[in-house]
Motif scaffolding. Structure first.
Motif, PDB file in Angstrom:
ATOM      1  N   GLY A 156      18.795  57.356  49.197  1.00 35.77           N
ATOM      2  CA  GLY A 156      19.339  56.059  48.812  1.00 35.77           C
ATOM      3  C   GLY A 156      18.848  54.889  49.649  1.00 35.77           C
ATOM      4  N   PHE A 194      18.570  44.858  43.301  1.00 35.15           N
ATOM      5  CA  PHE A 194      19.241  45.237  42.055  1.00 35.15           C
ATOM      6  C   PHE A 194      20.574  44.519  42.062  1.00 35.15           C
ATOM      7  CE2 PHE A 194      16.577  49.142  42.395  1.00 35.15           C
ATOM      8  CZ  PHE A 194      15.887  48.955  41.220  1.00 35.15           C
ATOM      9  N   GLY A 242      15.823  53.692  49.414  1.00 31.61           N
ATOM     10  CA  GLY A 242      14.846  52.944  48.649  1.00 31.61           C
ATOM     11  C   GLY A 242      13.440  53.514  48.683  1.00 31.61           C
ATOM     12  N   LYS A 243      13.317  54.794  48.988  1.00 34.14           N
ATOM     13  CA  LYS A 243      11.980  55.400  49.029  1.00 34.14           C
ATOM     14  C   LYS A 243      11.359  55.468  47.641  1.00 34.14           C
ATOM     15  CE  LYS A 243      13.446  59.307  50.846  1.00 34.14           C
ATOM     16  NZ  LYS A 243      14.898  59.087  50.792  1.00 34.14           N
ATOM     17  N   SER A 244      12.158  55.921  46.661  1.00 38.00           N
ATOM     18  CA  SER A 244      11.624  55.988  45.295  1.00 38.00           C
ATOM     19  C   SER A 244      11.330  54.592  44.765  1.00 38.00           C
ATOM     20  CB  SER A 244      12.620  56.680  44.363  1.00 38.00           C
ATOM     21  OG  SER A 244      12.902  57.966  44.811  1.00 38.00           O
ATOM     22  N   VAL A 245      12.208  53.655  45.090  1.00 34.24           N
ATOM     23  CA  VAL A 245      11.990  52.271  44.655  1.00 34.24           C
ATOM     24  C   VAL A 245      10.663  51.747  45.205  1.00 34.24           C
ATOM     25  CG1 VAL A 245      12.866  49.912  44.866  1.00 34.24           C
ATOM     26  CG2 VAL A 245      14.437  51.769  44.346  1.00 34.24           C
ATOM     27  N   ARG A 275      22.560  43.802  45.338  1.00 33.80           N
ATOM     28  CA  ARG A 275      22.110  44.660  46.430  1.00 33.80           C
ATOM     29  C   ARG A 275      20.618  44.511  46.676  1.00 33.80           C
ATOM     30  NH1 ARG A 275      23.136  50.066  44.485  1.00 33.80           N
ATOM     31  NH2 ARG A 275      22.483  50.774  46.539  1.00 33.80           N
ATOM     32  N   ILE A 296      17.449  46.182  48.077  1.00 33.50           N
ATOM     33  CA  ILE A 296      17.028  47.543  48.409  1.00 33.50           C
ATOM     34  C   ILE A 296      15.873  47.518  49.407  1.00 33.50           C
ATOM     35  CG2 ILE A 296      16.282  49.761  47.479  1.00 33.50           C
ATOM     36  CD1 ILE A 296      19.028  48.913  46.438  1.00 33.50           C
TER      37      ILE A 296
HETATM   38  N1  LIG Z   1      16.897  51.045  38.229  1.00 32.50           N
HETATM   39  C1  LIG Z   1      17.847  50.857  39.175  1.00 32.50           C
HETATM   40  N2  LIG Z   1      18.888  50.029  38.927  1.00 32.50           N
HETATM   41  C2  LIG Z   1      19.845  49.813  39.865  1.00 32.50           C
HETATM   42  N3  LIG Z   1      19.857  50.386  41.075  1.00 32.50           N
HETATM   43  C3  LIG Z   1      18.853  51.220  41.384  1.00 32.50           C
HETATM   44  C4  LIG Z   1      17.794  51.501  40.453  1.00 32.50           C
HETATM   45  N4  LIG Z   1      16.932  52.370  41.028  1.00 32.50           N
HETATM   46  C5  LIG Z   1      17.425  52.611  42.261  1.00 32.50           C
HETATM   47  N5  LIG Z   1      18.562  51.930  42.487  1.00 32.50           N
HETATM   48  C6  LIG Z   1      19.368  51.931  43.728  1.00 32.50           C
HETATM   49  O1  LIG Z   1      18.501  51.709  44.803  1.00 32.50           O
HETATM   50  C7  LIG Z   1      18.850  52.504  45.922  1.00 32.50           C
HETATM   51  C8  LIG Z   1      17.645  53.240  46.430  1.00 32.50           C
HETATM   52  O2  LIG Z   1      17.284  54.214  45.484  1.00 32.50           O
HETATM   53  P1  LIG Z   1      16.081  55.224  45.693  1.00 32.50           P
HETATM   54  O3  LIG Z   1      14.854  54.471  45.994  1.00 32.50           O
HETATM   55  O4  LIG Z   1      16.070  56.093  44.476  1.00 32.50           O
HETATM   56  O5  LIG Z   1      16.557  56.053  46.952  1.00 32.50           O
HETATM   57  P2  LIG Z   1      15.766  57.246  47.642  1.00 32.50           P
HETATM   58  O6  LIG Z   1      15.382  56.728  48.980  1.00 32.50           O
HETATM   59  O7  LIG Z   1      16.771  58.355  47.752  1.00 32.50           O
HETATM   60  O8  LIG Z   1      14.625  57.594  46.782  1.00 32.50           O
HETATM   61  C9  LIG Z   1      19.950  53.425  45.455  1.00 32.50           C
HETATM   62  O9  LIG Z   1      21.159  52.990  46.009  1.00 32.50           O
HETATM   63  C10 LIG Z   1      19.969  53.288  43.960  1.00 32.50           C
HETATM   64  O10 LIG Z   1      21.300  53.332  43.496  1.00 32.50           O
END
Ligand SMILES: Nc1ncnc2c1ncn2[C@@H]1O[C@H](COP(=O)(O)OP(=O)(O)O)[C@@H](O)[C@H]1O
Ligand SMILES: [Mg+2]
Lengths: 242, 262
Positions: free
Chosen positions: A37, A11, A39-42, A14, A16
């Protein structure tokens, strides 16, 4: 069944996911643990094409999907049902219509078939009587189960759970965890559960992966994880209630 | 240096909003939204702003009447009060006012609603369930804002004539009949066209900005708040700039085709 090959997701400046490689055989229950944070959801969102990887390949059932069009991804989303961290129910629709939503879009089914599938999905999450309620009228724990039923109604081969128990009370947490195990075994789906609940991972998972800053720092069976010397894993183990 | 960075990000943002607008148009061409949903949204937008627009229209008429009375009394031209006040409202004040009213009410509501759907992952869920959020969620709201602004413009105008008649009567003893008499002569087809074009342009700007801001919200509840504030600021600025541009273009066009603005 599912393969990530050196997947990179950025992103802006950064990064991820950093060259993430991951294989998930059919029928496995895989837990992916990590702090917030990392990147699990990503990771889950790139799998179903809600986000696109910048580099690397993603294979699902022998198809490389990362360059798929939005239309082509529809097939993947039928196959891989995602349960989001939040219930993400549509507030203006009844529970019944929420659960039927995906059936009406993904498939052309006769109404009787839709009704029976909705009811069996709601029964599977132990909410047989909620169908005429509005999402606002039921508790948060029930909303999460309706959200699970909405995904189950599609009868996916792969279930993806994004932090299914975060923010739930201990009793509901236990029931959701039981549900995940029950449903995965009953429908013999492949399940990927993103979580930071080590206790639950140790009791349900076939395999556990520890993710840190977009990299896998440890992976193995629950027994293997219990003996791991990786600092982050030890921190998670310290939280385990026995 | 710092202002350059800001300028850069503003240009980026405008670019992405335009791209979003193009995507909405593409969706409109390929897969239009359901008619029921569209009517429902039009109804909602209209109802949300009916009272505010009506009231605002009434007072605009009243204000115009007061302002024109003060100036026209000196020239003994009070007979033209109704015509001039209405013409100014149709051409300029009406569309601008409706757009500002809608920006405050419907724009804020829509970006908050879409932003909430984004941060609660409903928009992601829709895609996973096999639907296109652009088609099912964005498009009906986008079209509804445009349709409703025309209804509301009509309502605002009627109310402003009412306000003008009342104040014209109280302040300058202009009778209803006298107030209305010159309206058809002074409010020409071209001023009506001018008003409609402006109304359309403002509505498109508002609809694009609020759906775009809502759809691209990030960062939880705070992000939704930010999206709402940004929607208000960007639409207001966008509308004023567009107003100047359309006046400018209209002026140039008239000079080119007619020779002189009068
Ligand atoms: N659509 C997006 N645009 C920019 N940054 C994002 C987006 N989605 C997630 N991020 C960033 O990616 C990182 C990982 O997010 P995420 O996968 O949600 O973490 P988690 O492991 O808690 O699920 C976070 O720092 C978040 O800010
Ligand atoms: Mg997450």
């Amino acid at each position: 069944m599912i393969q990530f090959e050196k997947v990179v997701k950025r992103f802006g400046p950064r990064t991820i996911l950093k060259e993430l490689t991951l294989h998930v055989p059919a029928g496995e229950i895989l837990f992916i643990l990590g702090t917030s944070g990392t990147g699990k959801s990503v990771l889950l969102k790139t799998l179903v094409g809600l986000l696109r990887p910048d580099e690397g390949e993603i294979w699902i059932d022998g198809q490389e999907v990362s360059k798929f069009s939005e239309i082509e991804y529809l097939g993947i989303r039928k196959k891989c049902g995602m349960v989001f961290q939040q219930p993400a129910l549509f507030d203006s629709l009844t529970v019944f219509e929420n659960v039927a939503f995906g059936l009406r879009r993904h498939y052309r089914l006769p109404e009787a078939e839709i009704v029976s599938r909705v009811h069996s999905s709601l029964a599977a999450v132990h909410l047989p009587d909620a169908s005429e309620k509005m999402p606002g009228e039921i508790s948060y724990g029930m909303q999460k189960r309706v959200s699970l039923a909405r995904t189950l109604a599609l009868r996916p081969q792969v279930l993806l759970f994004d932090e299914p128990t975060t923010g739930l009370d201990p009793i509901t947490t236990a029931s959701v965890n039981l549900l995940i195990e029950e449903l995965s075994r009953q429908f013999s789906t492949t399940s990927i559960v993103v979580s930071h609940d080590m206790t639950c991972a140790l009791s349900i998972a076939d395999r556990i992966i520890m993710l840190d800053q977009g990299r896998i720092v440890e992976e193995g069976s629950p027994d293997h994880m219990k003996r791991s010397q990786v600092p982050l894993v030890k921190e998670f183990l310290a939280e385990v209630v026995t | 240096m710092n202002s350059l960075v800001i300028l850069n990000s503003v240009i980026d943002e405008i670019g992405s909003a335009l791209l979003f607008f193009v995507n909405i148009l593409k969706t409109l061409m390929r897969r239009p939204c359901s008619r029921d949903e569209l009517f429902q949204q039009i109804w909602k937008v209209t109802m949300q702003s009916l009272v505010t627009t009506g009231l605002a229209g009434f007072f605009v008429g009243a204000i115009m009447a007061v302002q024109f009375t003060l100036q026209m009394r000196e020239f003994g031209a009070l007979g033209y009060l109704g015509g001039l006040a209405t013409s100014a409202t149709v051409r300029e004040v009406g569309p601008l006012l409706i757009a500002f009213m809608l920006a405050g009410k419907v724009g804020a509501f829509t970006s908050a609603e879409l932003g909430t759907m984004r941060v609660t992952e409903q928009l992601d869920a829709i895609r996973c369930l096999g639907a296109d959020p652009l088609q099912e969620i964005i498009l009906p709201r986008f079209l509804a804002i445009i349709c409703a602004s025309f209804f509301l413009l009509g309502l605002g105008l009627v109310m402003s004539i009412g306000g003008g008649i009342l104040l014209g009567g109280l302040l300058a003893q202009v009778s209803v009949e006298e107030y209305l008499r010159h309206i058809p002569a002074i409010v020409t087809l071209s001023s009506i066209a001018n008003g409609l074009v402006k109304c359309f342009i403002f509505a498109v700007i508002l609809a694009t900005v609020c759906t775009y801001k809502g759809y691209t919200t990030t960062g939880g509840a705070k992000g939704v708040g930010l999206a709402v504030v940004n929607t208000a600021v960007s639409t207001m600025v966008g509308i004023v700039v567009a107003d100047w541009l359309t006046s400018f273009i209209a002026d140039v066009a008239i000079r080119a085709f007619v020779g002189s603005p009068f």
